[in-house]
Write a protein that holds these residues in place. Structure first.
Motif, PDB file in Angstrom:
ATOM      1  N   UNK A 147      48.724  38.948  23.599  1.00  0.00           N
ATOM      2  CA  UNK A 147      49.090  39.962  22.613  1.00  0.00           C
ATOM      3  C   UNK A 147      47.995  40.221  21.584  1.00  0.00           C
ATOM      4  N   UNK A 148      47.632  41.476  21.426  1.00  0.00           N
ATOM      5  CA  UNK A 148      46.664  41.928  20.414  1.00  0.00           C
ATOM      6  C   UNK A 148      45.269  41.331  20.582  1.00  0.00           C
ATOM      7  N   UNK A 149      45.013  40.665  21.692  1.00  0.00           N
ATOM      8  CA  UNK A 149      43.748  39.961  21.813  1.00  0.00           C
ATOM      9  C   UNK A 149      42.977  40.312  23.070  1.00  0.00           C
ATOM     10  N   UNK A 150      43.692  40.352  24.202  1.00  0.00           N
ATOM     11  CA  UNK A 150      42.936  40.498  25.433  1.00  0.00           C
ATOM     12  C   UNK A 150      43.832  40.886  26.602  1.00  0.00           C
ATOM     13  N   UNK A 151      43.284  41.732  27.456  1.00  0.00           N
ATOM     14  CA  UNK A 151      43.978  42.106  28.683  1.00  0.00           C
ATOM     15  C   UNK A 151      42.952  42.050  29.817  1.00  0.00           C
ATOM     16  N   UNK A 152      43.309  41.417  30.932  1.00  0.00           N
ATOM     17  CA  UNK A 152      42.404  41.392  32.081  1.00  0.00           C
ATOM     18  C   UNK A 152      43.124  41.967  33.288  1.00  0.00           C
ATOM     19  N   UNK A 153      42.341  42.550  34.161  1.00  0.00           N
ATOM     20  CA  UNK A 153      42.953  43.137  35.353  1.00  0.00           C
ATOM     21  C   UNK A 153      42.058  42.932  36.559  1.00  0.00           C
ATOM     22  N   UNK A 154      42.644  43.134  37.718  1.00  0.00           N
ATOM     23  CA  UNK A 154      41.830  43.267  38.917  1.00  0.00           C
ATOM     24  C   UNK A 154      42.538  44.209  39.865  1.00  0.00           C
ATOM     25  N   UNK A 155      41.746  44.863  40.687  1.00  0.00           N
ATOM     26  CA  UNK A 155      42.348  45.776  41.642  1.00  0.00           C
ATOM     27  C   UNK A 155      42.851  44.970  42.827  1.00  0.00           C
ATOM     28  N   UNK A 166      37.982  43.194  31.874  1.00  0.00           N
ATOM     29  CA  UNK A 166      38.826  42.798  30.768  1.00  0.00           C
ATOM     30  C   UNK A 166      38.458  43.575  29.516  1.00  0.00           C
ATOM     31  N   UNK A 167      39.426  43.657  28.629  1.00  0.00           N
ATOM     32  CA  UNK A 167      39.161  44.290  27.356  1.00  0.00           C
ATOM     33  C   UNK A 167      39.626  43.326  26.274  1.00  0.00           C
ATOM     34  N   UNK A 168      38.786  43.180  25.278  1.00  0.00           N
ATOM     35  CA  UNK A 168      39.075  42.225  24.219  1.00  0.00           C
ATOM     36  C   UNK A 168      39.204  42.959  22.889  1.00  0.00           C
ATOM     37  N   UNK A 169      40.150  42.593  22.101  1.00  0.00           N
ATOM     38  CA  UNK A 169      40.388  43.234  20.807  1.00  0.00           C
ATOM     39  C   UNK A 169      40.127  42.219  19.701  1.00  0.00           C
ATOM     40  N   UNK A 170      39.326  42.576  18.728  1.00  0.00           N
ATOM     41  CA  UNK A 170      39.154  41.669  17.594  1.00  0.00           C
ATOM     42  C   UNK A 170      39.005  42.486  16.312  1.00  0.00           C
TER      43      UNK A 170
END
Lengths: 250, 380
Positions: A147-155, A166-170
């Motif tokens: 939550x509010x920090x990071x999301x990773x994915x793969x196809x 991945x996308x990181x939020x800070x």
């Protein structure tokens, strides 16, 4: 403009960071390119000693061979294209995160992303514009979500352009919004030609991710993405028309 | 450069407005485009970033304007909500350049989009036209409600008045200060007046075009130096008790004219458009002339890499540099107030009034400084 690789792909932070592994002595790659570099140096040196037009040509040729040798020595996984872009969005982190999770609302306002359909909390179907107007589609799985920090994915299997990222939020300092860091890796079709063609067409994964991220930021900050496509203009030159049809109007 | 009939602009984004142009102008910076020194212009591009008119259509999100409003549009396009807009650095807006990649590569980051000023800076169709699409219209355009004010009184709020004013404001003028202004074109003329408005003791203006020098003397009340006849740094030194001007405004930019060896060197390189695009002769002179601890304020446009700029002199004298596109939004309302209070009448500048159809010829006159041309106003 994007390939599947597109920008906001399925996001999830990759555990595998997309860094080129260093070539080690035991790596067969470490020998690759050496012969052509040696040969090329020899030819170039020989050419230089001639001090004639032909000698110069020879020297240039040799230099070219050295270059291709050196190029092939660049350690990288087979035709993986790495993407990385960082930007700051002047909105609170929670809001940026939530918007990212609801990316399916944004396509249409993004340039390269065509659609995102969520099938369940962890799975979604993506489609994006590829080179020459081809639509590239893939199923993605969220591999990590914090939550509010990071999301990773793969196809998932069957993607035309397999990708993970991945996308990181800070928090930016002193209330200056949210720093967003997107890293992604993808494999374009057509081997070594894929990335080259994509680049020539102005649709390299990097540039597509960048442009959609800028649009994401513009929409979050100002409610809309800037555009001049479809605006009136005088008669374009032949070159202008060609580049527009090849790379898509801006 | 030619006049063509193209389709009327339409609303594309919810924050757009369409303006029917009543008066527009040719800017000195349009000449950089005209002369081919700004890359990423394409055939078919519509120029013009100084314009005003009547709102004829607004997008769904534009609440501050209504059809029929009379407005002046700032030449910089700003979103109003990014970090830079919030700090009133409007010309550095993060979000208004759809082609941000180009300047991000060339400059490290993108400035705001501009009307009619190359694809690198947005590729927005400009205002030397009958109609123009104004994006982010809820942030930029300034309503002119006073019907006493003629178009010509307020048109220059779109660019050159704020640009000259910002150049002077950037000088941080203190009581007793002497401000030297390179270039007596439109921006230079406004910089001269603004320097006095901001409390300068003396203004010294430099040019070589007789009408422009005359305007600086009669309208601007400046002392003048004709650089084709005098050695500028020496003359400035003499005029300022050996100290040099406290602030130096470069209102010339990338196409400076000069007669010294460095100016000739620039001309040769810039003629190729590849070896160099910028001829920073005025900037060099400003740096050399400026007093120790003084400020060099750049209002003239630079686009690329500058050669032989005396950074040693700038460092050795502890100079301050201030520069950049104008944060027009910041100045429009306060300067409108100055106009309404009768402190300044910007229309003094206008020498040529022509129809849009005659724009190509007016461009040529302006570029060649022919027939006393200082400022061209176009009527669609």
């Amino acid at each position: 403009m994007n390939d599947p690789v597109n920008s906001l792909n399925s996001f999830q932070p990759a555990e595998r960071q997309i860094k080129d592994p260093p070539a080690s002595d035991h790596d067969p790659r470490s020998q690759a390119g050496l012969p052509s570099m040696l040969l090329g140096s020899g030819v170039a040196l020989f050419g230089l000693t001639r001090r004639s037009f032909r000698g110069t040509a020879l020297a240039l040729l040799g230099a070219g061979v050295v270059f291709t040798g050196a190029w092939s020595r660049r350690a990288r996984p087979a035709h993986e294209t790495a993407v990385r872009y960082v930007l700051t969005i002047n909105r609170p982190r929670h809001e940026v995160y939530e918007q990212w999770r609801r990316l399916e609302d944004l396509p249409g306002r993004m340039k390269n992303l065509q659609s995102v359909e969520k099938s369940d909390e962890r799975h979604s179907h993506w489609s994006a514009k590829g080179l020459l107007g081809y639509i590239v589609a893939w199923d993605a799985e969220t591999t990590q979500q914090e939550q509010d920090t990071r999301i990773s994915w793969r196809s998932l299997l069957g993607a035309t352009v397999p990708n993970h990222g991945s996308v990181r939020f800070s928090d930016a300092p002193n209330g200056r919004g949210t720093e967003l860091e997107v890293t992604m890796s993808c494999r374009l079709p057509a081997g070594i030609l894929g990335p080259l063609l994509a680049r020539l067409g102005g649709r390299s994964p990097q540039s597509q991710v960048e442009s959609d991220l800028r649009r994401f930021k513009a929409i979050l900050e100002g409610g809309e993405a800037p555009t001049t496509s479809d605006q009136a203009a005088g008669e374009r030159s032949l070159i202008g028309r060609l580049t527009n049809s090849w790379a898509g109007s801006r | 450069m030619r006049v063509e009939t193209v389709p009327d602009p339409v609303i594309i984004n919810p924050r757009d407005a369409i303006i029917k142009v009543t008066t527009t102008a040719i800017c000195g910076s349009d000449l950089h485009l005209y002369d081919g020194y700004i890359p990423t212009m394409e055939r078919g591009d519509i120029l013009g970033h100084e314009f005003m008119g009547e709102v004829v259509e607004v997008g769904a999100e534009v609440k501050s304007l209504r059809v029929g409003d009379r407005v002046v549009a700032p030449f910089t396009i700003a979103c109003g909500s990014c970090f830079f807009c919030r700090k009133e650095l409007w010309s550095l807006c993060d979000n208004t350049n759809p082609n941000a990649k180009l300047p991000e590569t060339a400059y490290g980051a993108t400035p705001s989009g501009l009307f009619g000023y190359s694809h690198m800076l947005g590729g927005y169709a400009g205002g030397q036209a009958e109609y123009v699409r104004v994006p982010y219209a809820d942030v930029g355009p300034l309503k002119i409600e006073d019907e006493q004010l003629k178009d010509e009184d307020v048109l220059f709020l779109s660019d050159i008045f704020p640009t000259g004013y910002q150049a002077a404001e950037n000088c941080n003028i203190q009581p007793g200060d002497t401000v030297a202004v390179w270039g007596c074109g439109p921006v230079g003329q406004f910089a001269i007046k603004s320097a006095y408005l901001l409390g300068a003791e003396r203004v010294i203006a430099l040019d070589q075009v007789p009408e422009r020098l005359a305007m600086a003397r009669t309208q601007g009340k400046a002392e003048t130096i004709d650089f084709s006849e005098e050695h500028v740094p020496a003359r400035l030194r003499e005029m300022t008790g050996g100290r040099g001007p406290d602030s130096c405004i470069d209102a010339v930019g990338m196409e400076a004219h000069g007669h010294s060896i460095d100016a000739i060197y620039d001309r040769v390189r810039a003629a190729t458009r590849v070896l160099a695009t910028d001829r920073p002769h005025a900037l060099r002179e400003a740096i050399m002339a400026c007093r120790k601890g003084g400020t060099v304020s750049l209002a003239g446009v630079y686009g690329g890499f500058l050669d032989k700029v005396p950074m040693g002199a700038a460092f050795g004298k502890g100079l301050t540099f201030k520069m950049g596109q104008t944060h027009v939004h910041r100045y429009m309302k306060p300067l409108l107030d100055q106009i309404q209070d009768g402190k300044i009448d910007p229309s003094f500048l206008i020498t040529d009034r022509v129809s849009l159809d005659d724009a190509p010829d007016a461009y040529a006159r302006f570029a060649e400084r022919r027939d006393g041309c200082i400022k061209v106003v176009l009527k669609p």
